[in-house]
Design a protein around this motif. Structure first.
Motif, PDB file in Angstrom:
ATOM      1  N   LEU A  39       0.840  -1.194   0.000  1.00  0.00           N
ATOM      2  CA  LEU A  39       0.000   0.000   0.000  1.00  0.00           C
ATOM      3  C   LEU A  39       0.879   1.249   0.000  1.00  0.00           C
ATOM      4  N   PRO A  40       0.372   2.375  -0.525  1.00  0.00           N
ATOM      5  CA  PRO A  40       1.184   3.600  -0.580  1.00  0.00           C
ATOM      6  C   PRO A  40       1.791   3.999   0.753  1.00  0.00           C
ATOM      7  N   GLU A  41       1.015   3.919   1.830  1.00  0.00           N
ATOM      8  CA  GLU A  41       1.531   4.340   3.129  1.00  0.00           C
ATOM      9  C   GLU A  41       2.660   3.412   3.612  1.00  0.00           C
ATOM     10  N   THR A  42       2.567   2.125   3.261  1.00  0.00           N
ATOM     11  CA  THR A  42       3.625   1.187   3.638  1.00  0.00           C
ATOM     12  C   THR A  42       4.897   1.471   2.861  1.00  0.00           C
ATOM     13  N   LEU A  43       4.767   1.731   1.562  1.00  0.00           N
ATOM     14  CA  LEU A  43       5.933   2.027   0.732  1.00  0.00           C
ATOM     15  C   LEU A  43       6.608   3.322   1.173  1.00  0.00           C
ATOM     16  N   VAL A  44       5.829   4.351   1.455  1.00  0.00           N
ATOM     17  CA  VAL A  44       6.406   5.615   1.911  1.00  0.00           C
ATOM     18  C   VAL A  44       7.143   5.415   3.226  1.00  0.00           C
ATOM     19  N   SER A  45       6.543   4.657   4.145  1.00  0.00           N
ATOM     20  CA  SER A  45       7.201   4.377   5.417  1.00  0.00           C
ATOM     21  C   SER A  45       8.507   3.627   5.197  1.00  0.00           C
ATOM     22  N   ALA A  46       8.499   2.646   4.300  1.00  0.00           N
ATOM     23  CA  ALA A  46       9.699   1.863   4.032  1.00  0.00           C
ATOM     24  C   ALA A  46      10.813   2.732   3.475  1.00  0.00           C
ATOM     25  N   TYR A  47      10.531   3.488   2.430  1.00  0.00           N
ATOM     26  CA  TYR A  47      11.573   4.304   1.805  1.00  0.00           C
ATOM     27  C   TYR A  47      12.134   5.343   2.768  1.00  0.00           C
ATOM     28  N   SER A  48      11.291   5.906   3.597  1.00  0.00           N
ATOM     29  CA  SER A  48      11.770   6.904   4.556  1.00  0.00           C
ATOM     30  C   SER A  48      12.731   6.300   5.571  1.00  0.00           C
ATOM     31  N   GLN A  49      12.723   4.964   5.698  1.00  0.00           N
ATOM     32  CA  GLN A  49      13.639   4.259   6.603  1.00  0.00           C
ATOM     33  C   GLN A  49      14.780   3.572   5.855  1.00  0.00           C
ATOM     34  N   GLY A  50      14.888   3.847   4.550  1.00  0.00           N
ATOM     35  CA  GLY A  50      15.953   3.242   3.767  1.00  0.00           C
ATOM     36  C   GLY A  50      15.691   1.802   3.398  1.00  0.00           C
ATOM     37  N   ILE A  51      14.423   1.425   3.281  1.00  0.00           N
ATOM     38  CA  ILE A  51      14.018   0.045   2.986  1.00  0.00           C
ATOM     39  C   ILE A  51      13.241   0.027   1.675  1.00  0.00           C
ATOM     40  N   PHE A  52      13.427  -1.031   0.884  1.00  0.00           N
ATOM     41  CA  PHE A  52      12.670  -1.147  -0.361  1.00  0.00           C
ATOM     42  C   PHE A  52      12.283  -2.605  -0.607  1.00  0.00           C
ATOM     43  N   PRO A  53      11.196  -2.834  -1.360  1.00  0.00           N
ATOM     44  CA  PRO A  53      10.772  -4.209  -1.660  1.00  0.00           C
ATOM     45  C   PRO A  53      11.481  -4.749  -2.889  1.00  0.00           C
ATOM     46  N   TRP A  54      11.779  -6.032  -2.864  1.00  0.00           N
ATOM     47  CA  TRP A  54      12.411  -6.693  -4.000  1.00  0.00           C
ATOM     48  C   TRP A  54      12.180  -8.185  -3.866  1.00  0.00           C
ATOM     49  N   TYR A  55      11.425  -8.750  -4.787  1.00  0.00           N
ATOM     50  CA  TYR A  55      11.122 -10.174  -4.744  1.00  0.00           C
ATOM     51  C   TYR A  55      10.640 -10.602  -6.126  1.00  0.00           C
ATOM     52  N   SER A  56      10.589 -11.885  -6.354  1.00  0.00           N
ATOM     53  CA  SER A  56      10.159 -12.438  -7.637  1.00  0.00           C
ATOM     54  C   SER A  56       8.837 -13.174  -7.466  1.00  0.00           C
ATOM     55  N   ASP A  57       8.189 -13.456  -8.594  1.00  0.00           N
ATOM     56  CA  ASP A  57       6.969 -14.260  -8.551  1.00  0.00           C
ATOM     57  C   ASP A  57       7.246 -15.581  -7.848  1.00  0.00           C
ATOM     58  N   GLY A  58       6.316 -15.987  -7.001  1.00  0.00           N
ATOM     59  CA  GLY A  58       6.476 -17.240  -6.271  1.00  0.00           C
ATOM     60  C   GLY A  58       7.156 -17.065  -4.934  1.00  0.00           C
ATOM     61  N   GLN A  59       7.680 -15.877  -4.664  1.00  0.00           N
ATOM     62  CA  GLN A  59       8.308 -15.590  -3.372  1.00  0.00           C
ATOM     63  C   GLN A  59       7.387 -14.718  -2.525  1.00  0.00           C
ATOM     64  N   PRO A  60       7.567 -14.729  -1.209  1.00  0.00           N
ATOM     65  CA  PRO A  60       6.840 -13.772  -0.374  1.00  0.00           C
ATOM     66  C   PRO A  60       7.376 -12.367  -0.622  1.00  0.00           C
ATOM     67  N   LEU A  61       6.652 -11.395  -0.167  1.00  0.00           N
ATOM     68  CA  LEU A  61       7.093 -10.003  -0.268  1.00  0.00           C
ATOM     69  C   LEU A  61       8.318  -9.817   0.628  1.00  0.00           C
ATOM     70  N   LEU A  62       9.461  -9.476   0.027  1.00  0.00           N
ATOM     71  CA  LEU A  62      10.717  -9.331   0.763  1.00  0.00           C
ATOM     72  C   LEU A  62      11.143  -7.870   0.789  1.00  0.00           C
ATOM     73  N   TRP A  63      11.738  -7.450   1.911  1.00  0.00           N
ATOM     74  CA  TRP A  63      12.173  -6.067   2.108  1.00  0.00           C
ATOM     75  C   TRP A  63      13.671  -6.036   2.373  1.00  0.00           C
ATOM     76  N   TRP A  64      14.351  -5.025   1.822  1.00  0.00           N
ATOM     77  CA  TRP A  64      15.809  -4.973   1.834  1.00  0.00           C
ATOM     78  C   TRP A  64      16.337  -3.611   2.271  1.00  0.00           C
ATOM     79  N   SER A  65      17.528  -3.635   2.856  1.00  0.00           N
ATOM     80  CA  SER A  65      18.274  -2.417   3.175  1.00  0.00           C
ATOM     81  C   SER A  65      19.764  -2.769   3.183  1.00  0.00           C
ATOM     82  N   PRO A  66      20.371  -2.800   2.000  1.00  0.00           N
ATOM     83  CA  PRO A  66      21.771  -3.249   1.890  1.00  0.00           C
ATOM     84  C   PRO A  66      22.771  -2.279   2.518  1.00  0.00           C
ATOM     85  N   ASP A  67      23.920  -2.815   2.850  1.00  0.00           N
ATOM     86  CA  ASP A  67      25.019  -2.035   3.433  1.00  0.00           C
ATOM     87  C   ASP A  67      26.329  -2.570   2.855  1.00  0.00           C
TER      88      ASP A  67
END
Length: 238
Positions: A39-67
């Motif tokens: 949802l928009p509010e979830t995505l905005v919250s994620a990006y503001s914390q340096g987090i983004f979604p990245w996953y493929s079909d067949g996978q659960p929704l995964l969130w990332w913050s690389p270093d």
């Protein structure tokens, strides 16, 4: 990302709350948690914390913050001499937010040398189109002399930060033209490139510790946004 299993938190679908990014795995780099929603509010919250979604079909929704985090700034932007000559001669038109849906679809089908298939699934496209309609996701488009879309990029804008998601080219240099115009718009002090790529490194992108990246994000996302004006296109509110 394969079929490996990782021990990471699962966040609530209805009321997602992200764990501290310091809890992200080192291998694979930055994998933080699974679950939640797009949802928009979830995505905005994620990006503001340096987090983004990245996953493929067949996978659960995964969130990332690389270093570390790869970033690009107007100060570090490098435009080669050949690119400068190309841009002086080109007759392409560059616009902002004129055809967001077409750009994200083009990015989803653009070939990637190191990937099979796409992570920009139909679900992801729908989510970012909705985010665009809420005024947070934006695109830069490059059109050739006939008006055909030949390149572009899209991402999420919060304050003075642009969180780049993907770009595509159907003609040589088209995605570079889009990125250069974004950087020269004067709207952003920082562009998040997420992970290292040789292509972005040649344009001046640099890897920085996640902690420094997050400090910059916390400051710059609170700054007032500016209307996004690129190339000879129209202005659109960021």
């Amino acid at each position: 990302m394969g079929n490996q299993r990782f021990v990471i938190p699962w966040i609530d679908e209805q009321h997602p709350a992200f764990p501290p990014v310091e809890q992200a795995l080192k291998d694979p780099d930055g994998l933080l948690c699974a679950g939640g929603n797009l949802l928009p509010e979830t995505l905005v919250s994620a990006y503001s914390q340096g987090i983004f979604p990245w996953y493929s079909d067949g996978q659960p929704l995964l969130w990332w913050s690389p270093d570390p985090r790869m970033i690009l700034t107007p100060r570090t932007l490098h435009i080669s001499r050949s690119m400068q000559k190309f841009m002086k001669k080109m007759c392409w038109k560059v616009t902002a937010d004129q055809c967001f849906a077409q750009v994200i679809h083009a990015c989803s089908i653009a070939p990637r040398e190191d990937q099979n298939g796409t992570w920009i699934t139909a679900e992801m496209q729908e989510a970012y189109i909705q985010l665009h309609q809420h005024g947070f996701a934006h695109s830069v488009e490059v059109h050739d002399e006939s008006g055909e879309l030949v390149g572009g990029l899209y991402g999420v804008a919060l304050g003075r930060v642009f969180f780049g998601e993907s770009m595509f080219s159907r003609a040589s240099n088209a995605s570079k033209v889009a990125l250069i115009h974004l950087m020269q718009s004067g709207c952003f002090d920082l562009v998040d490139c997420q992970m290292h790529t040789p292509h972005l490194q040649t344009m001046g992108a640099e890897c920085r510790p996640r902690s420094l990246f997050l400090k910059a994000v916390q400051t710059l996302t609170r700054q007032p946004a500016m209307p996004l004006i690129v190339g000879n296109g129209d202005a659109h509110n960021v």
